[in-house]
Design an enzyme around this catalytic site. Structure first.
Site, PDB file in Angstrom:
ATOM      1  CE  LYS A   1       7.678  30.791  35.134  1.00 36.51           C
ATOM      2  NZ  LYS A   1       8.554  29.654  35.205  1.00 36.51           N
TER       3      LYS A   1
ATOM      4  CD  GLU B   1      -2.890   1.393   0.657  1.00 39.39           C
ATOM      5  OE1 GLU B   1      -3.732   2.202   1.031  1.00 39.39           O
ATOM      6  OE2 GLU B   1      -2.987   0.754  -0.400  1.00 39.39           O
ATOM      7  CG  PHE B   2       5.071   3.041   2.009  1.00 44.88           C
ATOM      8  CD1 PHE B   2       6.161   3.081   1.156  1.00 44.88           C
ATOM      9  CD2 PHE B   2       4.968   4.025   2.990  1.00 44.88           C
ATOM     10  CE1 PHE B   2       7.124   4.077   1.266  1.00 44.88           C
ATOM     11  CE2 PHE B   2       5.916   5.024   3.106  1.00 44.88           C
ATOM     12  CZ  PHE B   2       6.996   5.044   2.245  1.00 44.88           C
TER      13      PHE B   2
ATOM     14  CG  LEU C   1       7.957  34.596  31.638  1.00 46.92           C
ATOM     15  CD1 LEU C   1       7.011  33.544  32.183  1.00 46.92           C
ATOM     16  CD2 LEU C   1       7.177  35.794  31.124  1.00 46.92           C
TER      17      LEU C   1
HETATM   18  S1  IVH Z   1       5.591  32.977  28.319  1.00 45.32           S
HETATM   19  C1  IVH Z   1       8.089  35.996  26.387  1.00 45.32           C
HETATM   20  N1  IVH Z   1       3.847  31.478  29.579  1.00 45.32           N
HETATM   21  O1  IVH Z   1       8.593  29.798  31.994  1.00 45.32           O
HETATM   22  C2  IVH Z   1       7.389  35.141  27.336  1.00 45.32           C
HETATM   23  N2  IVH Z   1       6.140  30.924  29.782  1.00 45.32           N
HETATM   24  O2  IVH Z   1      10.532  31.338  33.447  1.00 45.32           O
HETATM   25  C3  IVH Z   1       8.051  33.835  27.518  1.00 45.32           C
HETATM   26  N3  IVH Z   1       6.571  28.945  31.128  1.00 45.32           N
HETATM   27  O3  IVH Z   1      10.865  30.044  29.342  1.00 45.32           O
HETATM   28  C4  IVH Z   1       7.327  32.757  28.098  1.00 45.32           C
HETATM   29  N4  IVH Z   1       4.482  28.478  31.596  1.00 45.32           N
HETATM   30  O4  IVH Z   1       9.438  27.922  29.520  1.00 45.32           O
HETATM   31  C5  IVH Z   1       5.151  31.689  29.316  1.00 45.32           C
HETATM   32  N5  IVH Z   1       2.192  30.225  30.602  1.00 45.32           N
HETATM   33  C6  IVH Z   1       3.474  30.434  30.336  1.00 45.32           C
HETATM   34  C7  IVH Z   1       4.491  29.596  30.839  1.00 45.32           C
HETATM   35  C8  IVH Z   1       5.813  29.888  30.538  1.00 45.32           C
HETATM   36  C9  IVH Z   1       5.743  28.094  31.748  1.00 45.32           C
HETATM   37  C10 IVH Z   1       8.049  28.843  31.138  1.00 45.32           C
HETATM   38  C11 IVH Z   1       8.708  29.066  29.801  1.00 45.32           C
HETATM   39  C12 IVH Z   1       9.660  30.210  30.041  1.00 45.32           C
HETATM   40  C13 IVH Z   1       9.863  30.148  31.510  1.00 45.32           C
HETATM   41  C14 IVH Z   1      10.329  31.456  32.096  1.00 45.32           C
END
Ligand code: IVH
EC number: 6.5.1.2
Length: 702
Positions: free
Chosen positions: A127, A44-45, A92
């Protein structure tokens, strides 16, 4: 000559059928080669492939380099080549209190006015405790997935990401799909999966993951995508990078679009108008954080309007339009089953708590250091107590103290060991009045030596990948090392005396061959790395480069007096004394002698200008693995000789070095007819430059 056309000239029906066939064939190849679980019969592939090729013969423009007809069929490479993100991935800023959130908000209001900020609205999100990933979709198809890395360059984990069920290979939906879109999000292991994976690892006698983030990273960075696939990783999008062909006014609008395309977004996000509503959100998930499927360590607040985001801009590491509120560390109670002692790399003997395993701040904890006997006394804990446990900085578990009301009289006091738990030598403080006790048998106390071996094999020291826990144990229990001085003298004949390094028929195993190769490579590591490897007290990766730069080689360092050492910027009296003391110990000085005699360089490598610039101006791509080289070493070797190490093959690529299990870059090199070299050819190229390899290059499949 075949018909000449562009994709636009293909009829809509042809294009649709082509897309359909591409998806079926890609999926089938993937299942066959990577997952070992074919879903369609070979015949078939073949039939579908013939149909695809016929379509492409009629409409040549449909034959793009990534069409299944252009792939050679082997599994995609999983060697994590570096990838430059189309747009930088920011981090962040954190707020650890409501006041800090308030200050962040006030600042935005000051900059843009209350009205603009209120109109913007705030998106509250969880987060997620996982690993940030950048997904690039080209014309709706997943083209590349990379880890965040340093924000500019990450690692190519496309092969593994394709095994994550919730990440679509193709964006779906009725609306327009951008020609290029970068979707950012978090890959995570649900709490349930995390527990399952850890139980399984423990059953296999392996170390469990410390927390969900590590488990997500560990599961994703597997050389074998089948392992990643078995881990059931989840994904949730939390942002968008470069996007072409679509205007977005609000982040919330982007999430709606993503949902329409089949990309998972968080059901827990909430769009709010005021800080009061933010506090409600924070309170709600502070209380219910354990009812969410993944671990979370806080809440992320983002101003929703893209124009407000643009106006506020970013700092060098984080956007000013977003902030992460971190929940305070969680405390739990558990039973203190025992207090035992362990001896570490420097001979320090530390009591540690053995507890009934308990989940705290996202990971299961069963042990925590108690530092020294004085600390046990100070905390007032008794063996058998119910104790309060928390994660300091949400990472290191810490016993806070006993719940004295729950005592029933069976608890007993901890008595500090008088003899080393590893070698039985009597313990003593280094100096009178020291709180810490040490095992004075530093040279060959098995636990100390084992920890020193780990340390010298670590990335910050000599980066000997194959000298892990089991290899170190095998070397020690077979009596192959009196101390680490013997390490570089190990031969194949030595190693076959240990079962771990032997095949069933008594020959050297792959583990053994790899260890010998890794040791050979380690001999030329930079001088500073050797300094870290020697386990000189206070000499870590921070000061080692200063010492290395000041003295240049081990003999000069050995000859230096305390005053000369202390005269170096960044080196204090304690450190200077520790270095002199280290060399004054004959068995330690002998480590250096033995390593030098075995061919370790222990001197600063020639600086870049001193390498012959054999690769000046050349762009080189390496695909697959070359025996004896790590990715970093390959890049370093190319760059030091004036070349550019590139991650993708293009018409501008001068050489493609093809190693073992080469992936799609090989196909691309064939398609673009770029000159290819094998590992030996690459060695000649490094040494003597492009002219010397003229008769070694291969072009195309011939
Ligand atoms: S926004 C420019 N939203 O947290 C904004 N990050 O401590 C960048 N993370 O590197 C990230 N949940 O890996 C965003 N709801 C969320 C998040 C989130 C987890 C992580 C992400 C980032 C890190 C920063």
């Amino acid at each position: 000559m075949g018909p000449v056309s562009t994709p636009e000239e293909a009829t809509p029906q042809a294009r649709e059928r082509h897309a359909e066939l591409t998806q079926i064939l890609d999926e089938a190849r993937w299942r066959y080669h990577v997952m070992d679980a074919p879903t369609i019969a070979d015949a078939e592939f073949d039939r579908l492939m013939v149909e695809l090729v016929e379509l492409e013969e009629r409409y040549a423009g449909l034959r793009t380099p990534d069409s299944p007809s252009q792939q050679v069929g082997g599994p995609p490479s999983a060697t994590f080549a570096p990838v430059t993100h189309p747009a930088r991935m920011l981090s962040l800023d954190n707020a650890f209190s409501r006041e800090e959130v308030q200050r962040w908000w006030d600042r935005a209001v000051r900059e843009l006015g209350a009205e603009a900020i209120t109109r913007s609205q705030l998106l509250c999100e969880l987060k997620v405790d996982g690993l940030a990933i950048d997904l690039v979709y080209e014309d709706g198809r997943l083209a590349r997935a990379a880890t965040r890395g340093d924000g500019t360059t990450g690692e190519d984990v496309t092969a593994n990401i394709r095994t994550v069920r919730s990440i679509p290979h193709t964006l779906t939906g009725d609306g327009p799909i951008p020609s290029v879109v970068e979707i950012r999000g978090e890959v995570f292991l649900s709490v349930e999966e995390f527990t399952k994976v850890n139980e399984h690892l423990v059953e296999q006698g392996k170390a469990p993951f410390a927390n969900p983030r590590n488990s997500a990273a560990g599961s994703l960075r597997q050389k074998d995508p089948r392992v990643t696939a078995s881990r059931n990783l989840g994904f949730v999008a939390h942002g968008i990078g470069v996007v072409e062909g679509i205007e977005l006014d609000r982040l919330s609008q982007a999430y709606d679009l993503l949902e329409g395309w089949g990309v998972p977004t968080s059901p827990h996000r909430r769009l709010v108008d005021s800080l009061d509503q933010v506090w409600d959100y924070i309170d709600h998930f502070g209380e219910h954080r354990h009812s969410v499927e993944h671990e979370l360590d806080g809440v992320v607040l983002k101003l929703d309007s893209r124009s407000v985001q643009d106006q506020l801009g970013t700092t060098s590491r984080a956007p000013r339009w977003a902030i992460a509120y971190k929940y305070p560390p969680e405390e739990v109670t558990t039973k203190l089953l025992d207090i035992r002692v362990a001896v570490g790399r420097t001979g320090r003997v530390t009591p540690y708590a053995v507890m009934e395993p308990v989940l705290v701040a996202g990971s299961t904890v069963a042990r925590a250091t108690l530092h020294n006997a004085g600390e046990v006394e100070r905390k007032g804990v008794l063996i058998g107590d119910t104790v309060v446990l928390r994660k300091a900085g949400d990472v290191i578990p810490e016993v806070v103290g006993p719940v004295a009301e729950l005592r029933d009289g069976t608890e007993r006091r901890f008595v500090m060991a008088t003899h080393c738990p590893s070698c039985g030598t009597e313990l003593r403080p280094e100096k009178e009045g020291d709180a810490d006790l040490r095992c004075p048998n530093q040279r060959s106390c098995p636990d100390q030596l084992r920890d020193r071996l780990f340390h010298l094999a670590s990335r910050q020291a000599l980066d000997i990948e194959s000298l892990g826990e089991r290899a170190a144990d095998a070397l020690l229990s077979a009596g192959l090392l009196v101390d680490e001085g013997d390490l570089f003298d190990l031969t194949a004949e030595d190693l076959v005396r240990a079962e771990f390094f032997t095949t069933k028929d008594g020959n050297l195993s792959a583990n053994g061959t790899k260890l010998l190769a890794n040791l050979e490579q380690a001999k030329t590591r930079p001088f500073a790395k050797f300094l870290v490897a020697l386990s000189i007290r206070h000499v870590g990766k921070g000061v080692a480069p200063d010492l290395a730069a000041a003295f240049g080689n081990i003999e000069a360092l050995r000859a230096a007096s305390e005053e000369e050492l202390a005269a170096v910027d960044g080196i204090g009296a304690t450190l200077a004394a520790a270095v002199v003391e280290w060399f004054a110990e004959p068995w330690r000085a002998a480590i250096v002698d033995k390593w030098l005699a075995a061919g370790c360089v222990m001197a600063d490598a020639p600086s870049e200008e001193q390498w012959p610039q054999t690769l000046a101006g050349l762009s080189i791509v390496v695909t697959g693995s070359l025996p004896g080289w790590t990715r970093d070493q390959l890049t370093e070797a190319i760059v030091a000789r004036g070349g550019k190490s590139s991650s993708s093959v293009s018409k501008k690529t001068d050489f493609v070095v093809v190693g073992e299990s080469a992936g799609s870059k090989y196909d691309k090199a064939v398609a673009l007819r770029r000159p290819m070299l094998d590992a030996d050819g690459f060695a000649v190229l490094l040494e003597d430059g492009p002219d010397a390899v003229a008769d070694r290059v291969r072009v195309g499949e011939d």
